[in-house]
Scaffold this motif. Structure first.
Motif, PDB file in Angstrom:
ATOM      1  N   PRO A   1       0.781  -1.236   0.000  1.00  0.00           N
ATOM      2  CA  PRO A   1       0.000   0.000   0.000  1.00  0.00           C
ATOM      3  C   PRO A   1       0.812   1.285   0.000  1.00  0.00           C
ATOM      4  N   VAL A   2       2.130   1.200   0.058  1.00  0.00           N
ATOM      5  CA  VAL A   2       2.948   2.418   0.110  1.00  0.00           C
ATOM      6  C   VAL A   2       3.908   2.454  -1.073  1.00  0.00           C
ATOM      7  N   GLY A   3       4.434   3.651  -1.341  1.00  0.00           N
ATOM      8  CA  GLY A   3       5.419   3.821  -2.399  1.00  0.00           C
ATOM      9  C   GLY A   3       6.837   3.717  -1.863  1.00  0.00           C
ATOM     10  N   THR A   4       7.779   3.930  -2.757  1.00  0.00           N
ATOM     11  CA  THR A   4       9.178   3.974  -2.369  1.00  0.00           C
ATOM     12  C   THR A   4       9.552   5.410  -2.003  1.00  0.00           C
TER      13      THR A   4
ATOM     14  N   ASP B   1       9.345   7.381  -5.094  1.00  0.00           N
ATOM     15  CA  ASP B   1       7.954   7.703  -5.448  1.00  0.00           C
ATOM     16  C   ASP B   1       7.486   8.971  -4.739  1.00  0.00           C
ATOM     17  N   TYR B   2       7.789   9.066  -3.459  1.00  0.00           N
ATOM     18  CA  TYR B   2       7.332  10.234  -2.699  1.00  0.00           C
ATOM     19  C   TYR B   2       8.136  11.483  -3.053  1.00  0.00           C
ATOM     20  N   ALA B   3       9.400  11.313  -3.401  1.00  0.00           N
ATOM     21  CA  ALA B   3      10.179  12.458  -3.874  1.00  0.00           C
ATOM     22  C   ALA B   3       9.584  13.000  -5.170  1.00  0.00           C
ATOM     23  N   ASP B   4       9.153  12.104  -6.055  1.00  0.00           N
ATOM     24  CA  ASP B   4       8.489  12.529  -7.286  1.00  0.00           C
ATOM     25  C   ASP B   4       7.174  13.233  -6.983  1.00  0.00           C
ATOM     26  N   LEU B   5       6.398  12.654  -6.082  1.00  0.00           N
ATOM     27  CA  LEU B   5       5.099  13.220  -5.740  1.00  0.00           C
ATOM     28  C   LEU B   5       5.224  14.631  -5.185  1.00  0.00           C
TER      29      LEU B   5
ATOM     30  N   ALA C   1      14.010  12.320   1.390  1.00  0.00           N
ATOM     31  CA  ALA C   1      13.348  11.020   1.473  1.00  0.00           C
ATOM     32  C   ALA C   1      14.392   9.926   1.609  1.00  0.00           C
ATOM     33  N   TRP C   2      14.135   8.980   2.490  1.00  0.00           N
ATOM     34  CA  TRP C   2      15.097   7.891   2.703  1.00  0.00           C
ATOM     35  C   TRP C   2      14.366   6.689   3.282  1.00  0.00           C
ATOM     36  N   GLU C   3      15.082   5.583   3.372  1.00  0.00           N
ATOM     37  CA  GLU C   3      14.524   4.404   4.008  1.00  0.00           C
ATOM     38  C   GLU C   3      15.555   3.783   4.935  1.00  0.00           C
TER      39      GLU C   3
END
Length: 255
Positions: A166-169, A172-176, A184-186
């Motif tokens: 249900p979540v992006g990478t 993905d959120y940096a693009d959004l 953004a990091w993980e």
């Protein structure tokens, strides 16, 4: 759902492990003196109080869709944050927000990408949005839950349960959020869990809640017992505890 599925005591069983990502997320928010700070999906409120400590001059609001969680938050006895029951998908601030934090909430909202864009619109100029979500939906913990739901024993009750990913990478959120300044990091944590059924205890406070909510109490006990065996095989215990890798995705964006 017909009843509040969230149990604060179950959720808090691993409070230290669950709170660590919050502090690592908050450390990247560089707001100096915000006037209005919001904790979206505040749960039991302890971390909302940390926001009030970080910015003592700010007005701090925390909201959650769970009446049980908000009751627990209000029972903390701290008068600084204001705690209310509200749905994260329909909440709208009555004024621009300087810092909006959401800790492990958006994974429950299928349309959360649209929601994130609305939250950015709700920020004041130079305001901050910070959120983190679990990124472990391909981990064994989730795979065995899906397999058990689809098994012959449980397919008639739970065979349709599959939340997918249900979540992006982080990308993905940096693009959004490309119109903002984005960090953004993980991170993959390796939590060392203790107890006889530690991974079951962990997922019972989060991923397992919607499933157990669909079962009668006797069914929930049987499902949990079967799942405990599968999780014990997927996450073997060591002498020092049970290693439990857990990936999370972090996003901090300044408008």
């Amino acid at each position: 759902m017909s009843r509040d599925m969230w149990d604060p005591a179950t959720y808090d069983r691993y409070a230290d492990e669950r709170s660590r990502p919050f502090f690592e997320l908050l450390a990247r928010v560089r707001a100096d003196s915000p006037d209005y700070v919001v904790d979206a999906g505040c749960g039991t409120g302890e971390l909302t109080i940390e926001l009030a400590r970080r910015w003592p001059e700010a007005e701090v609001d925390g909201f959650d869709s769970s009446p049980n969680m908000i009751a627990r938050a209000r029972a903390l006895g701290d008068a600084t944050p204001r705690f209310t029951v509200a749905d994260v998908t329909t909440w709208h601030p009555d004024r621009p927000v300087d810092v909006l934090v959401s800790n492990a909430v958006l994974q429950w909202v299928p349309e959360h990408r649209d929601l994130v864009e609305r939250w950015v619109e709700a920020l004041s100029p130079g305001g901050w949005l910070a959120f983190q979500v679990p990124g472990n939906y391909h981990a064994p913990s989730h795979a065995v839950i899906r397999e058990l739901c689809a098994s012959k024993t449980w397919a008639d009750r739970l065979g349709d349960y599959d939340r997918g990913d249900p979540v992006g990478t982080a990308v993905d959120y940096a693009d959004l959020l490309s119109g903002c300044r984005v960090d953004a990091w993980e991170t993959t944590y390796v939590h060392i869990l203790q107890g006889e059924t530690p991974v079951l205890d962990w997922v019972s406070g989060t991923a397992l809640r919607p499933i157990l909510d669909r079962l009668r109490p006797d069914e929930a006990r049987r499902f949990s017992a079967e799942l405990a065996e599968l999780l014990a095989a997927a996450y073997p215990a060591r002498e020092y505890g049970t290693p439990f890798p857990f990936r999370r995705i972090f996003v901090v964006a300044q408008k």
